[in-house]
Design a protein around this motif. Structure first.
Motif, short mmCIF file in Angstrom:
data_model
loop_
_atom_site.label_atom_id
_atom_site.label_comp_id
_atom_site.label_asym_id
_atom_site.label_seq_id
_atom_site.Cartn_x
_atom_site.Cartn_y
_atom_site.Cartn_z
N ARG A 1 10.43 -6.19 10.20
CA ARG A 1 11.02 -4.84 11.20
C ARG A 1 10.18 -3.85 11.08
O ARG A 1 10.20 -2.95 11.89
CB ARG A 1 12.51 -4.42 10.51
N ALA A 2 9.41 -3.72 9.74
CA ALA A 2 8.56 -2.63 9.76
C ALA A 2 7.06 -2.77 10.51
O ALA A 2 6.22 -1.91 10.24
CB ALA A 2 8.43 -2.36 7.88
N GLY A 3 7.03 -4.26 10.64
CA GLY A 3 5.57 -4.51 11.34
C GLY A 3 4.62 -4.68 10.20
O GLY A 3 3.35 -4.30 10.52
N LEU A 4 4.86 -5.02 9.01
CA LEU A 4 4.08 -5.25 7.85
C LEU A 4 3.55 -6.62 7.68
O LEU A 4 4.16 -7.49 8.14
CB LEU A 4 4.45 -4.75 6.54
N GLU A 5 2.32 -6.85 7.20
CA GLU A 5 1.84 -7.96 6.82
C GLU A 5 2.80 -8.64 5.93
O GLU A 5 3.35 -7.96 4.93
CB GLU A 5 0.66 -8.23 6.27
N PRO A 6 2.77 -10.25 5.85
CA PRO A 6 3.68 -11.03 4.75
C PRO A 6 3.13 -10.50 3.19
O PRO A 6 2.06 -10.26 3.03
CB PRO A 6 3.30 -12.32 4.95
N LEU A 7 4.29 -10.35 2.45
CA LEU A 7 4.02 -9.90 1.12
C LEU A 7 5.11 -10.76 0.31
O LEU A 7 6.22 -10.58 0.71
CB LEU A 7 4.16 -8.33 0.98
N ARG A 8 5.03 -11.42 -0.72
CA ARG A 8 5.84 -12.11 -1.44
C ARG A 8 6.89 -10.65 -2.04
O ARG A 8 6.42 -9.69 -2.43
CB ARG A 8 5.48 -12.62 -2.74
N LEU A 9 8.21 -11.13 -2.47
CA LEU A 9 9.09 -10.03 -3.11
C LEU A 9 8.57 -9.90 -4.33
O LEU A 9 8.71 -8.71 -4.75
CB LEU A 9 10.56 -10.99 -3.23
N HIS A 10 8.11 -10.78 -5.10
CA HIS A 10 7.41 -10.65 -6.64
C HIS A 10 6.43 -9.56 -6.38
O HIS A 10 5.83 -8.85 -7.44
CB HIS A 10 6.99 -11.97 -7.26
N ALA B 1 0.79 -1.12 0.06
CA ALA B 1 -0.26 -0.25 -0.09
C ALA B 1 0.73 1.05 0.10
O ALA B 1 1.77 1.18 0.72
CB ALA B 1 -0.94 -0.04 1.37
N PRO B 2 0.60 2.32 -0.78
CA PRO B 2 1.44 3.62 -0.61
C PRO B 2 1.56 4.21 0.39
O PRO B 2 2.89 4.49 0.83
CB PRO B 2 0.14 4.47 -1.66
N GLU B 3 0.79 4.04 1.53
CA GLU B 3 1.00 4.64 2.63
C GLU B 3 2.05 3.68 3.50
O GLU B 3 2.40 4.12 4.86
CB GLU B 3 -0.22 4.62 3.50
N HIS B 4 2.34 2.24 3.00
CA HIS B 4 3.45 1.74 3.81
C HIS B 4 4.71 1.73 3.21
O HIS B 4 5.69 1.25 3.69
CB HIS B 4 2.76 0.17 3.79
N ILE B 5 4.88 2.44 1.92
CA ILE B 5 6.08 2.38 1.22
C ILE B 5 7.02 3.15 2.09
O ILE B 5 8.16 2.55 2.26
CB ILE B 5 5.95 3.02 -0.21
N GLY B 6 6.86 4.21 2.83
CA GLY B 6 7.86 4.93 3.65
C GLY B 6 8.31 3.97 4.80
O GLY B 6 9.46 3.87 5.15
N VAL B 7 7.52 3.21 5.38
CA VAL B 7 7.88 2.38 6.56
C VAL B 7 8.65 1.43 6.13
O VAL B 7 9.66 0.98 6.85
CB VAL B 7 6.71 2.14 7.38
N TYR B 8 8.31 0.78 4.90
CA TYR B 8 9.06 -0.37 4.43
C TYR B 8 10.55 0.08 4.14
O TYR B 8 11.39 -0.44 4.53
CB TYR B 8 8.51 -0.76 3.06
N LEU B 9 10.77 1.31 3.28
CA LEU B 9 12.15 1.73 2.99
C LEU B 9 12.78 2.32 4.08
O LEU B 9 14.18 1.94 4.21
CB LEU B 9 11.92 2.92 1.96
N LYS B 10 12.09 2.70 5.11
CA LYS B 10 13.01 3.10 6.31
C LYS B 10 13.44 1.90 6.84
O LYS B 10 14.77 1.87 7.45
CB LYS B 10 11.85 3.72 7.31
N ALA B 11 12.78 0.76 7.09
CA ALA B 11 13.38 -0.63 7.78
C ALA B 11 14.31 -1.15 6.72
O ALA B 11 15.41 -1.74 7.30
CB ALA B 11 12.20 -1.58 7.62
N ALA B 12 14.38 -0.76 5.28
CA ALA B 12 15.33 -1.23 4.52
C ALA B 12 16.57 -0.57 4.89
O ALA B 12 17.73 -1.02 4.87
CB ALA B 12 15.00 -1.05 3.09
N GLU B 13 16.24 0.57 5.19
CA GLU B 13 17.73 1.53 5.34
C GLU B 13 18.39 1.24 6.68
O GLU B 13 19.57 1.12 6.89
CB GLU B 13 17.04 3.04 5.49
N GLU B 14 17.49 0.83 7.69
CA GLU B 14 17.93 0.38 9.07
C GLU B 14 18.94 -0.96 8.86
O GLU B 14 19.78 -1.31 9.65
CB GLU B 14 16.93 0.15 10.11
N LEU B 15 18.59 -1.83 7.75
CA LEU B 15 18.99 -3.06 7.58
C LEU B 15 20.31 -2.94 6.44
O LEU B 15 20.89 -3.90 6.07
CB LEU B 15 18.24 -4.09 7.07
N ASP B 16 20.49 -1.34 6.22
CA ASP B 16 21.47 -1.11 5.39
C ASP B 16 21.26 -1.85 3.93
O ASP B 16 22.23 -1.98 3.27
CB ASP B 16 22.87 -1.65 5.85
#
Length: 383
Positions: free
Chosen positions: A315-324, A191-206
């Motif tokens: 880490r972002a506390g999001l529901e499971p989602l496939r990489l694809h 969801a668009p509103e979850h993209i920010g928290v997803y990318l923040k978690a990615a940044e924290e994991l380098d």
């Protein structure tokens, strides 16, 4: 010496049971002996027409050569000569499994010319209901999936098409089969509103540059891991996708051509993505890979990218989602924000825009609703 009846000659007679019979020579075997066949009908005219068609068919078929093959022998010949040299390693494994576990045991001894659509259908049904080989899996679920059976059907259809082209068969018996329809998995998007928290978690994991690029381009996981620094033209803000990483038996990785010819492509990337990729490369300037594994220094295994994605979600506390589904997210958001279907199709490396249109109907439906609302408003103002 008696004259040998030529292929295509036939005669008609009335049988004692009242039916008419047409007999003809369909060809000659390896020893030169005639191969005789017949057709039956209620009237002489009916048999005459059947005989004419049968003779025409026989003249287009290499009967003697066809009789040399059983289904098993032909499948092995087709696989070795026509299939294996032109398919990827993973597809080779699937085809080999289909042949060894199902085709040879169930149909291998049938004469190729005697194979029917019913024979194939029975095999598909058996595989679907009782196709598992491992005992530990049989008890829980003895049958194979619809997609597995459809893959088996696709292989057999291709195999028998080649037999038709080589005049070993008049027509493809697989045409008579009903292959199971594949139930598509429900497409999910981030969801668009979850993209920010997803990318923040990615940044924290380098790993921000990798997943920022994924969300903004929709690359396949194998394409993402195989990228080299030389594939990026930072000045032109473009990325060349010309290869993919594929996992092999034993846990290794090999680089192969992309999925299709259209998957070789040059795509535009945003200024933000370029900036992140330049920063990423500065961390390992002598490494040729755009995203080298910190553990091995070489490319990531594609499955490792999947595991990283799962860590980000947790880490972002999001529901499971496939990489694809990140690929679906890119396509859906691009379409819903006005990017035309042909551009999205080209960036994804799809065969044609029609496939993209069919895949992302949900996104184009919303675009149509928006277009309808816009036109309605325009018409209302005009009135």
């Amino acid at each position: 010496m008696a004259k040998r009846r030529a292929s295509g000659e036939g005669n008609i007679r009335k049988r004692s049971d009242g039916r008419w019979e047409g007999r003809y020579v369909a060809g000659h075997d390896a020893n030169g002996k005639p191969i005789r066949k017949n057709v039956l009908g209620k009237t002489q005219a009916e048999v005459k027409e059947k005989l004419k068609r049968a003779i025409e068919d026989a003249q287009g078929m290499d009967v003697g050569k066809a009789d040399e093959y059983t289904v098993g022998a032909w499948v092995e010949t087709w696989y070795a000569v026509y299939s294996k040299p032109h398919i990827r390693e993973n597809t080779q494994k699937y085809y080999r499994r289909f042949i060894d576990r199902h085709v040879i045991p169930m149909l291998g001894n049938i004469k190729l010319t005697k194979l029917t659509g019913r024979d194939l259908q029975k095999m598909y049904n058996e595989v679907r209901e009782h196709g598992r080989v491992r005992e530990c899996q049989k008890e829980k679920n003895p049958g194979m999936s619809d997609s597995y059976v459809r893959g088996l059907h696709t292989m057999m259809h291709n195999c028998l098409n080649r037999a038709v082209k080589e005049r070993l068969l008049l027509r493809n018996p697989a045409d008579d089969c009903i292959a199971p329809k594949i139930q598509r998995k429900e497409m999910k998007v981030l969801a668009p509103e979850h993209i920010g928290v997803y990318l923040k978690a990615a940044e924290e994991l380098d790993v921000l540059p990798m997943f920022f690029l994924e969300l903004s381009t929709g690359l396949r996981k194998g394409e993402l891991t195989a990228l080299l620094w030389s594939d990026l033209d930072a000045g032109a803000k473009t990325l060349t996708v010309s290869k993919q990483a594929v996992g092999v038996k034993g846990g290794g990785v090999k680089v192969s051509p992309p999925k299709t010819e259209t998957s070789v492509r040059r795509i535009a990337v945003s200024e933000q993505a370029v900036s992140l990729l330049v920063q990423e490369h500065a961390k390992h300037p002598d490494n040729p890979y755009l995203f080298p594994s910190p553990r091995t220094g070489t490319m990531y295994h594609p499955d490792s990218i999947v595991n990283l994605h799962k860590k980000i979600l947790r880490r972002a506390g999001l529901e499971p989602l496939r990489l694809h589904d990140l690929r679906h997210t890119f396509a859906t958001l691009a379409l819903q924000n006005g990017v035309d279907i042909k551009t999205v199709s080209g960036m994804l490396g799809h065969f044609d825009a029609g496939f993209t249109l069919r895949t992302y109907t949900h996104a184009t439906d919303r675009m149509q609703e928006q277009a309808a609302a816009t036109m309605g408003s325009l018409m209302a103002q005009a009135m």
